[in-house]
Design a protein around this motif. Structure first.
Motif, short mmCIF file in Angstrom:
data_model
loop_
_atom_site.label_atom_id
_atom_site.label_comp_id
_atom_site.label_asym_id
_atom_site.label_seq_id
_atom_site.Cartn_x
_atom_site.Cartn_y
_atom_site.Cartn_z
N PHE A 38 59.13 33.34 24.66
CA PHE A 38 58.78 34.57 25.35
C PHE A 38 58.31 34.27 26.77
N ASN A 43 59.84 38.26 31.71
CA ASN A 43 59.88 39.67 31.36
C ASN A 43 61.21 40.16 30.80
N ARG A 46 61.16 42.18 25.11
CA ARG A 46 60.11 43.17 24.87
C ARG A 46 59.08 42.60 23.91
N PRO A 47 57.78 42.86 24.17
CA PRO A 47 56.74 42.31 23.30
C PRO A 47 56.93 42.70 21.84
N ASP A 48 57.54 43.87 21.58
CA ASP A 48 57.67 44.30 20.18
C ASP A 48 58.74 43.52 19.42
N GLN A 49 59.49 42.64 20.13
CA GLN A 49 60.52 41.87 19.42
C GLN A 49 59.97 40.58 18.83
N ILE A 50 58.70 40.29 19.17
CA ILE A 50 58.18 38.98 18.81
C ILE A 50 58.01 38.78 17.31
N ALA A 52 59.67 40.19 14.93
CA ALA A 52 60.98 40.04 14.29
C ALA A 52 61.53 38.63 14.51
N LEU A 53 61.29 38.11 15.70
CA LEU A 53 61.78 36.78 16.04
C LEU A 53 61.10 35.72 15.18
N LEU A 56 62.65 35.80 11.90
CA LEU A 56 64.01 35.27 11.98
C LEU A 56 63.99 33.74 11.96
#
Lengths: 325, 554
Positions: A38, A43, A46-50, A52-53, A56
């Motif tokens: 990240f 930038n 998006r912070p909200d993808q963290i 999920a990552l 994963l």
């Protein structure tokens, strides 16, 4: 035989210590792979993808000892996991795609440096105080003490840009299909010249000096005087009597260096944009790619230990004293 | 004799050193008019951040290869940060519900996948299902439905106006391929089927690969170049060298003193353009620590920073000082000129800074150093990653500036990973940091001063590392999300700017330049300051606009 078995036992313990360090060292570094990734793209994510990552990548909150047991188990199954920085490519295929180039570059330059360096050392010691002995050691040590980065850049500018003799980057011409044709092999060799040459330049001095010094000590031995008294040919004394005995320390360093070849040549890879393990390792450490870091360290560890074991075996053949003790 | 020998050695050494120095200063290189001329119509682009490529054209993967989202797959719309306008792409037009709780996209009707099948609304629906599952996010999205083959309806569970740009930026994948993939998250998609202009992978090797024309592209008139070749480099120096030597046509990594090292070698063809529309770079102070919780201290420190020196020394003059709205030039149309004109705390004013600190109760001692309320000297550190040499000199300039107001600032520059770890956990004193950057200033201000983005010290933060929340700004941001009316949004952003000006949550330094340089030897039609249809970035969504505008030189 007892000697070899004892060595083998030692290597097994060393191997276990290494893979344990492999596991804990990367995890002692601050941060985790996802926040690292990240931060690297800044930038773009998006912070909200963290969350999920993290899922994963399979980063679990299992206790460390359990992760450690899984890791040991996986090593013995030959499963090194999936690289995070090159997700979803397995670590084994990341390493196998790079290791060929690393071995080609490392082995070529090492063998040239060792053979040439030792030969120069032998000749210099044999003809002490003559031209070879007084010019080469200081010159090579001088060149070898240049920062490698600078030397490589200078060679690249001189032979690549100004003279245009050699290509600037990559292991072969972009877009050319690898094949076993003469033109492809010649292309690879052409791209190999500068990277290998610069490594040879900085490392040859050490080999030459080391060989020269032990060789000088050996030539003072009684059996050399004896051989001379017998009237043996000078060349025979030099190689069969003096050099063979003076070679032992060189063999040890050669074995060590052979093992470390697998670690890649980071600076060479950076300057000449040459593929290899070195840059991959740097990247994986910076990106906290635990599986890839572990995989590469495991490969290096295995290679170094195997090379050392090989040296032990050769020693038994070369030096009768080892067999007796 | 020995004396003679030494002189021979020395002269050899001297000669080789001289040759090396000559090569470095470029004495031997003569500029010619045709450097880098090719005839195959292939656009060559270097990537400086990877030594080798591993096949992965999965757009949902965080490690997808370059050009996956730019040449292989396409989004519904592309926002040009230079103008702030959205360019319709796979989506021909769209309407946003007045209450902001949904939107409808009408798709282009003639789009085909590279395997010849038509692209329909069903593909868009399945793409969002996949994206939610693999990447997360889109929490506001409650339902996506295909109304008819060219109409897609997005339903939100709350009013969320930034949704249009997030949804619009999602690249679309074909349902008929991805529905057959058992684990889409781990799918490497090495033979991709997409709607983009260059989808056919050829000559895939560890250090280069080529993307050739999509035979079924929906805008064939925009497919002027024959293909794209990506080249891998381990670090900037190798990529810059290939660029300076004319081996590649377009490069978007940082090149030091580009005029001298690149442009001057062939000024007729070689150009660069560094628009300052990247995110704002700022000096953040950890507001959970005293004295940084005091707005007067933050403003005083900001007034002591000589931003002209920062941009000229630290950033080689490629950018200019930021103002007290914190907004980058990419948000030029949002800026409230009355606030910009009245800025005081982002202008150098050492006297006032000293007076403010005196008044706030941080007296200067006999040694010239101020004392904190705790009795300790006013000394703290500024963190920056050691690899960012430009930001490191920015930090050094700031540290020097602080001496004028009796504040002792030390530069702390370990590896970035360690710096970010400190930011994330909230243990840092202060540091140089980037900002959120999206189509509207919403994400930027959310990351600067929304209470929603504040997490306690010790918990990992991914934005708002300085941990500042302002109730009024939070309220304004909630209002902004709930309206899709342009005029209302503009008013709200004006008020956000005034809150930013009043509270100084961070110290804005400068907008970051978007690097980009090119040669017109082989291709023309590049974006320029006169025709800013995109930036020169080769890794953003606007790259698609550049790829579809370039024309080969005959």
């Amino acid at each position: 035989m007892r000697f070899l078995l004892r060595r083998l036992g030692f290597y097994l313990i060393a191997f276990w210590a290494c893979i344990t360090l492999n596991f804990f060292l990367p995890r002692l570094m601050p941060g985790d792979p996802v926040s690292r990734m990240f931060a690297q793209v800044q930038n773009q994510m998006r912070p909200d993808q963290i969350a999920a990552l993290r899922q994963l990548f399979g980063l679990t909150n299992k206790p460390l000892w359990q992760q450690y047991l899984d890791y040991i188990g996986n090593i013995f199954r030959g499963d090194m996991g999936i690289s995070l920085s090159r997700f979803p490519t397995p670590v084994s295929s990341v390493i196998s795609s790079e290791i060929g180039w690393t071995l080609l570059l490392g082995a070529t330059s090492l063998i040239i440096a060792v053979v040439l360096g030792n030969l120069l050392g032998i000749l210099a010691a044999w003809r002490r105080g003559k031209f070879l002995d007084s010019v080469f050691p200081p010159l090579l040590v001088f060149v070898g003490s240049f920062p490698y980065f600078w030397l490589a850049m200078a060679a690249l500018y001189l032979f690549g840009i100004v003279l245009g003799w050699f290509p600037l980057n990559h292991a072969f011409t972009d877009g050319v299909e690898p094949s076993f044709s003469f033109s492809y092999v010649a292309d690879v060799a052409n791209h190999l010249v500068l990277p290998a040459l610069t490594i040879v330049l900085v490392s040859i001095g050490g080999w030459m000096l080391g060989m020269r010094n032990t060789m000088i000590a050996t030539t003072a031995e009684d059996y050399i005087t004896m051989a001379r008294a017998k009237g043996l040919r000078s060349g025979r004394i030099m190689f069969h009597y003096a050099a063979r005995n003076a070679m032992l320390p060189s063999i040890t360093s050669f074995g060590m260096s052979l093992g470390f070849v697998v670690g890649g040549a980071l600076l060479t890879e950076t300057v000449f944009a040459y593929p290899g393990i070195g840059y991959q390792l740097l990247n994986s450490v910076q990106g906290l790619d635990y599986p890839l870091t572990q995989g590469i360290f495991l490969t290096i560890t295995t290679a170094v230990l195997a090379a050392n074991f090989l040296v032990d075996i050769i020693y038994v053949r070369l030096d009768p004293r080892v067999r007796v003790s | 004799m020995p004396k003679n020998k030494r002189s021979v050695t020395l002269s050899i050494v001297a000669a080789s050193t001289l040759i090396g120095a000559m090569a470095l200063t470029g004495c031997g290189g003569t500029p010619t008019a045709s450097i880098g001329k090719t005839t195959d119509g292939i656009l060559r682009i270097p990537r400086e951040d990877t030594a080798t490529f591993t096949s992965n054209f999965n757009p949902f993967s965080p490690t997808a290869l370059p050009m996956t989202d730019q040449a292989v797959f396409e989004p519904l719309l592309i926002v040009n940060p230079m103008t702030g306008k959205a360019v319709p792409w796979l989506g021909k037009s769209w309407t946003v519900d007045p209450d902001g709780k949904g939107l409808t996209f009408t798709l282009q009707s003639n789009v085909k996948w590279s395997d010849g099948q038509p692209m329909t609304a069903a593909d868009v629906v399945s793409t969002f299902t996949l994206a939610k599952k693999i990447q997360g996010g889109y929490t506001y999205l409650s339902n996506v439905t295909a109304v008819d083959p060219t109409t897609v309806r997005f339903e939100f569970n709350k009013a969320y106006s930034p949704g249009l740009y997030e949804i619009g930026a999602q690249v679309i994948v074909p349902e008929h391929i991805w529905s057959k993939v058992s684990d889409p998250a781990k799918f490497t998609n090495s033979d991709p089927v997409g709607t983009g202009p260059y989808t056919k992978v050829s000559h895939f090797q560890s250090q280069s690969y080529e993307l050739d024309k999509n035979p079924n592209y929906w805008q064939p008139q925009k497919q002027q170049i024959n293909g794209i070749e990506m080249l891998a480099f381990a670090g900037n120096s190798g990529a810059n060298l290939a660029f300076e030597n004319g081996n590649v046509d377009w490069s978007d990594q940082f090149i030091p003193s580009i005029q001298k090292s690149y442009v001057d070698k062939d000024p007729a063809h070689r150009k660069f353009w560094y628009p300052t529309t990247g995110g704002t770079i700022q000096w953040q102070l950890n507001t959970t620590k005293a004295p940084f919780d005091d707005v007067n201290v933050r403003k005083a420190l900001s007034m002591a920073v000589d931003r002209n020196q920062v941009t000229s020394l630290g950033m080689s003059g490629y950018t200019h000082p930021a103002d007290c709205t914190g907004l980058t030039d990419g948000y030029a149309s949002w800026k409230d000129s009355s606030i910009v004109n009245s800025c005081d705390w982002t202008k150098l004013n050492v006297d006032k800074a000293n007076k403010m600190l005196d008044a706030a109760g941080y007296p200067r001692g006999a040694d010239g150093i101020r004392t904190l309320k705790s009795g300790k000297p006013f000394a703290f550190s500024i963190s920056v990653g050691s690899s960012s040499s430009d930001w490191l000199s920015v930090a050094q300039v700031i540290a020097k500036n602080m001496q004028a107001i009796g504040v002792q600032l030390t530069v702390n520059s370990p590896d970035w990973s360690q710096v970010v770890d400190g930011y994330s956990k909230g243990t840092f004193d202060s540091g140089i940091v980037w900002t959120n950057d999206a189509t509207t200033p919403y994400e930027f201000y959310r990351g600067e001063m929304s209470q929603d983005s504040v997490v306690p010290v010790g918990t990992s933060a991914n934005e708002n590392y300085h941990r500042f929340g302002d109730p009024q700004a939070t309220n304004l941001l909630h209002q902004m999300v709930a309206t899709s009316d342009q005029a209302t949004q503009k008013n709200i952003v004006n008020e956000l700017q005034s809150r930013f000006n009043a509270t100084a949550p961070v110290i804005p330094l400068f907008p970051s330049p978007v690097w980009g340089a090119y040669s017109e030897q082989n291709f023309t039609g590049w974006p320029t300051a006169a025709d800013p249809y995109a930036t020169l970035s080769a890794r953003s969504s606007t790259t698609t606009l550049v790829l579809t505008s370039l024309k080969p030189v005959k």
